[in-house]
Design a protein around this motif. Structure first.
Motif, PDB file in Angstrom:
ATOM      1  N   UNK A 175       0.835  -1.209   0.000  1.00 29.44           N
ATOM      2  CA  UNK A 175       0.000   0.000   0.000  1.00 29.44           C
ATOM      3  C   UNK A 175       0.865   1.252   0.000  1.00 29.44           C
ATOM      4  N   UNK A 176       1.890   1.249  -0.804  1.00 32.04           N
ATOM      5  CA  UNK A 176       2.864   2.340  -0.795  1.00 32.04           C
ATOM      6  C   UNK A 176       3.610   2.329  -2.114  1.00 32.04           C
ATOM      7  N   UNK A 177       4.369   3.386  -2.388  1.00 28.50           N
ATOM      8  CA  UNK A 177       5.353   3.266  -3.458  1.00 28.50           C
ATOM      9  C   UNK A 177       6.449   2.305  -3.024  1.00 28.50           C
ATOM     10  N   UNK A 178       7.249   1.855  -3.970  1.00 24.39           N
ATOM     11  CA  UNK A 178       8.438   1.081  -3.623  1.00 24.39           C
ATOM     12  C   UNK A 178       9.419   2.041  -2.962  1.00 24.39           C
ATOM     13  N   UNK A 179       9.794   1.732  -1.726  1.00 25.76           N
ATOM     14  CA  UNK A 179      10.530   2.696  -0.909  1.00 25.76           C
ATOM     15  C   UNK A 179      11.981   2.264  -0.717  1.00 25.76           C
ATOM     16  N   UNK A 180      12.958   3.103  -1.109  1.00 25.76           N
ATOM     17  CA  UNK A 180      14.367   2.820  -0.857  1.00 25.76           C
ATOM     18  C   UNK A 180      14.835   3.503   0.429  1.00 25.76           C
ATOM     19  N   UNK A 181      16.123   3.307   0.731  1.00 24.06           N
ATOM     20  CA  UNK A 181      16.821   4.010   1.814  1.00 24.06           C
ATOM     21  C   UNK A 181      16.076   3.888   3.148  1.00 24.06           C
ATOM     22  N   UNK A 182      16.124   4.945   3.955  1.00 26.47           N
ATOM     23  CA  UNK A 182      15.513   4.893   5.281  1.00 26.47           C
ATOM     24  C   UNK A 182      14.023   4.657   5.246  1.00 26.47           C
ATOM     25  N   UNK A 183      13.335   5.204   4.233  1.00 26.53           N
ATOM     26  CA  UNK A 183      11.892   4.986   4.123  1.00 26.53           C
ATOM     27  C   UNK A 183      11.588   3.512   3.929  1.00 26.53           C
ATOM     28  N   UNK A 184      12.388   2.829   3.107  1.00 28.13           N
ATOM     29  CA  UNK A 184      12.191   1.409   2.906  1.00 28.13           C
ATOM     30  C   UNK A 184      12.549   0.590   4.120  1.00 28.13           C
ATOM     31  N   UNK A 185      13.514   1.046   4.897  1.00 26.68           N
ATOM     32  CA  UNK A 185      13.909   0.333   6.104  1.00 26.68           C
ATOM     33  C   UNK A 185      12.851   0.427   7.188  1.00 26.68           C
ATOM     34  N   UNK A 186      12.209   1.597   7.306  1.00 30.04           N
ATOM     35  CA  UNK A 186      11.386   1.856   8.479  1.00 30.04           C
ATOM     36  C   UNK A 186       9.893   1.789   8.278  1.00 30.04           C
ATOM     37  N   UNK A 187       9.413   1.516   7.057  1.00 29.01           N
ATOM     38  CA  UNK A 187       7.976   1.573   6.805  1.00 29.01           C
ATOM     39  C   UNK A 187       7.275   0.229   6.922  1.00 29.01           C
ATOM     40  N   UNK A 188       8.043  -0.870   7.005  1.00 24.60           N
ATOM     41  CA  UNK A 188       7.465  -2.207   7.049  1.00 24.60           C
ATOM     42  C   UNK A 188       8.109  -2.990   8.188  1.00 24.60           C
TER      43      UNK A 188
END
Length: 695
Positions: free
Chosen positions: A102-115
């Protein structure tokens, strides 16, 4: 080795002590005995135990069963997770990946902390020390089930459960007997072995799983060696029961970088090349936990101490400086939950505590380049960052499940969480080129996440629900302390997402269905733009519809014909304007978020006879923008797969899987950075053949 790493030995000793003392502890309490239910991977019971999910609970979730995991035989987590509606995991090189729920594909810190990534309900990493590639640390090859929660998770889980969670559930010791061995080889020079065993020693049931993969890589200099081991033991005492889990993974990977140029993924002479033959990723992790459970009259108490050790070294081939990063952390924690009350008003109160020591260093070994002034280059050679962080996290929650009227239930809860980051830099503070080092300091973050939902079960074969939930996350330590020259030195704001959702699941005319509609708004979104610059205060909105359907078409040619399909539509937008005076990339309120396809879909058709089974599946990724300015796009793709198996006996089965049956030229990941289109090309047509042996 710095003294900050000394907690590794403390964790190892504590975890070993917990595992060894569990049999004795299981015999000692003076309260009535309880029995841990054995998971049944084909139904919802397994997630009732570790994922705490019920079919009547408000909120969207999916369960990938043991049978589905075996059928797909995924070499990469994306191959199984992308069958779930609303999930889009992009394969990069080797075992690297990026996640979207339910999100864009997230890199960096956003990808680390959103799931939030869980193993049997226990976090696999400490808050603040995430990894966008964390799924390679999980043993999906031998899992009994995978639970996917879409949207903010239960109040039982804290920071990082923003867009959703993934819970990998291992087989329960004693639930099955015998051993299994699966061997396979692939036309892209990939060989794999998976083995499991069930045994009982001195009244203690155990299960062990081992997976080994040797992948030479279909692109130049892109080989992968990976090993995973999981061991679980279960004790049933007079008063307490306990399940101990030990898990370890090792990865040694040569990494192929992005290929560049408009639609370069369509050029056969380019797709197999590797612009970054020097890139690699070496990583290992080990986890230990013991889940203690007992009944106290009608009530129950669950206590789970756990520990984690993780290390990683890799070249940041995706950034212009291609620096070498080394990171790691050691974690020790405990989770506790007490459930009580009558059947129609069940309460859960609990909490968790975690302490972790971590470090990160980033060193650019290449000569200085870029920048207008050669005396002050944008990417200077040498040490960019070198710091240690000690963290403490405490969370408390309360939740009530109240059947307040016939057919109606209310699930409401509130969680409070406090984080403290103690940061110490080992290099002098200051700014060199793009990189800014902050002075040593302490930061504190507070989170408060409510959840309330209602469900109605008064209609036959259907559950209706509506749900509100808030997800929050403390910044990743790399967000907070790996600063760039355009950022100010300050405590970052807590990222917050408010989610409103309604849905229905049930059976109609023989068709199983699950449909959900959601609206989400996110504040203080921390992400990285296409120039590699950090944006600490973004705002986004997310609107979507998800549906999954399955049914039977009856008996055809002596076998059962079944079908399944899932689809997700979303409209995901930026809700703020970027200050273009300090950046090259415009972000305008109303722009579509990059790498957020409007459409995702998956469909399958299977036929199962007495000895032969066949399956055909297809997955679709729609068009999406590859930069926040909405000036670059990827057209999307449709790829198909064919599977077949022949059962010689109950003990022996041979199988074959043809992936990308049309030999489609597509990109697993399409991106735009530093003014260039760049891609990770998808695998061409390939064949896997193997055998499964069990006794």
């Amino acid at each position: 080795m710095r003294t900050v790493y000394s907690s590794a030995s403390r964790i190892a000793v504590a975890a070993a002590f917990s595992a060894l003392s569990a049999p004795a502890f299981a015999q000692q309490a003076s309260v009535p005995a309880t029995t841990l239910a054995d998971p049944a991977p084909a139904d919802g019971d397994v997630v009732t135990i570790y994922g705490d999910r019920l079919q009547t609970e408000p909120g969207a979730f999916s369960v990938v069963t043991r049978e589905e995991i075996a059928e797909v035989a995924a070499n990469h987590p994306a191959e199984i997770l992308n069958t779930v509606p609303g999930v889009n995991v992009q394969m990069n090189s080797g075992q690297e990946l990026l996640v979207a729920i339910r999100s864009p594909v997230l890199p960096a810190g956003a990808g680390q902390g959103s799931f939030l990534i869980l193993e049997n309900g226990v976090p696999t990493r400490a808050a603040g020390f995430g990894n966008v590639n964390a799924l390679f640390e999980l043993h999906h090859e031998t899992a009994a089930a995978i639970e996917v929660v879409r949207g903010p998770a239960s109040v039982r889980y804290g920071s990082n459960a923003v867009h959703g969670l993934l819970n990998f559930i291992d087989p329960e010791p004693g639930a099955q007997t015998g051993q299994t061995l699966t061997l396979s080889a692939n036309s892209l020079q990939r060989a794999r072995a998976d083995a499991t065993a069930n045994f009982t020693t001195n009244g203690i049931d155990s299960w062990v799983g081992l997976s080994v993969m040797d992948d030479a890589g279909w692109r130049d200099a892109s080989g992968v060696d990976q090993q995973k081991l999981t061991w679980r033991s279960k004790w049933q005492g007079e008063t307490w029961n306990a399940v101990a889990t030990l898990a370890a993974v090792n990865l040694n990977q040569e990494t192929a970088g992005f290929i560049q140029g408009p639609e370069a993924y369509k050029n056969d002479s380019i797709t197999t090349t590797n612009p970054n033959p020097e890139a690699y990723r070496d990583a290992w992790a080990a986890r230990a936990n013991v889940r203690f459970e007992t009944d106290i009259g009608r009530d129950s108490l669950i206590i789970t101490p756990f520990g984690t050790v993780q290390r990683m070294t890799f070249i940041q081939h995706f950034l212009p400086d291609q620096s070498t990063e080394k990171n790691g952390h050691d974690q020790l924690g405990v989770m506790a939950r007490y459930e009580f009350g009558p059947d129609n008003v069940r309460w859960s109160i609990g909490g968790d505590f975690q302490v972790a020591d971590g470090y990160l260093s980033e060193v650019q070994t290449r000569p200085s380049f870029g920048g207008v002034n050669p005396l002050n280059p944008t990417f200077p050679q040498g040490v960019h960052y070198d710091y240690d962080v000690e963290t403490w996290t405490t969370g408390l929650y309360a939740e009530v499940d109240w059947d307040f009227a016939p057919g109606w239930s209310l699930l409401a809860g509130l969680r409070g969480e406090a984080h403290q980051w103690d940061y110490t830099t080992n290099v002098a503070p200051g700014t060199r080129g793009r990189f800014r080092v902050a002075p040593s300091r302490t930061d504190e973050f507070e989170l408060l996440t409510p959840k309330v939902g209602v469900a109605y079960t008064g209609l036959e074969d259907v559950v209706l629900y509506a749900n509100y939930a808030r997800g929050e996350r403390a910044p990743q330590t790399s967000d907070q302390y790996r600063l760039q020259n355009l950022q100010t030195i300050q405590r970052l704001n807590v990222e917050t997402l408010d989610s409103y959702e309604a849905g229905a699941r049930g059976v109609f005319a023989g068709i199983d269905y699950d449909v959900a509609v959601y609206q989400m708004n996110k504040d203080n979104f921390f992400f990285r733009d296409s120039d590699g610059l950090n944006v600490p205060d973004g705002k986004t909105s997310h609107l979507g519809v998800e549906a999954s359907l399955s049914g039977a078409l009856g008996e055809i040619a002596g076998g059962d014909l079944e079908w399944n399909a899932s689809a997700a539509w979303s409209d995901q937008q930026y809700d703020f304007n970027r200050n273009v005076a300090v950046a090259a990339e415009d972000i305008v309120d109303g722009n579509e978020i990059d790498t957020a396809p409007e459409w995702l879909a998956d469909a399958g058709l299977s036929w199962v006879g007495s000895n032969l089974s066949l399956g055909l599946s297809a997955e679709y990724v729609g068009e999406y923008f590859t930069n926040a300015a909405n000036t670059a796009t990827y057209d999307g793709h449709l790829i198909g797969h064919l599977r077949g198996a022949w059962r010689f006996s109950d003990a022996l089965e041979a199988f074959a899987i043809v992936r990308n049956i049309t030999d489609e030229r597509y990109a697993d990941r399409a991106d735009f950075a530093q003014g260039q289109d760049r891609y990770f090309p998808g695998e061409p047509l390939n064949l896997t053949m193997g055998v499964r042996i069990q006794n």
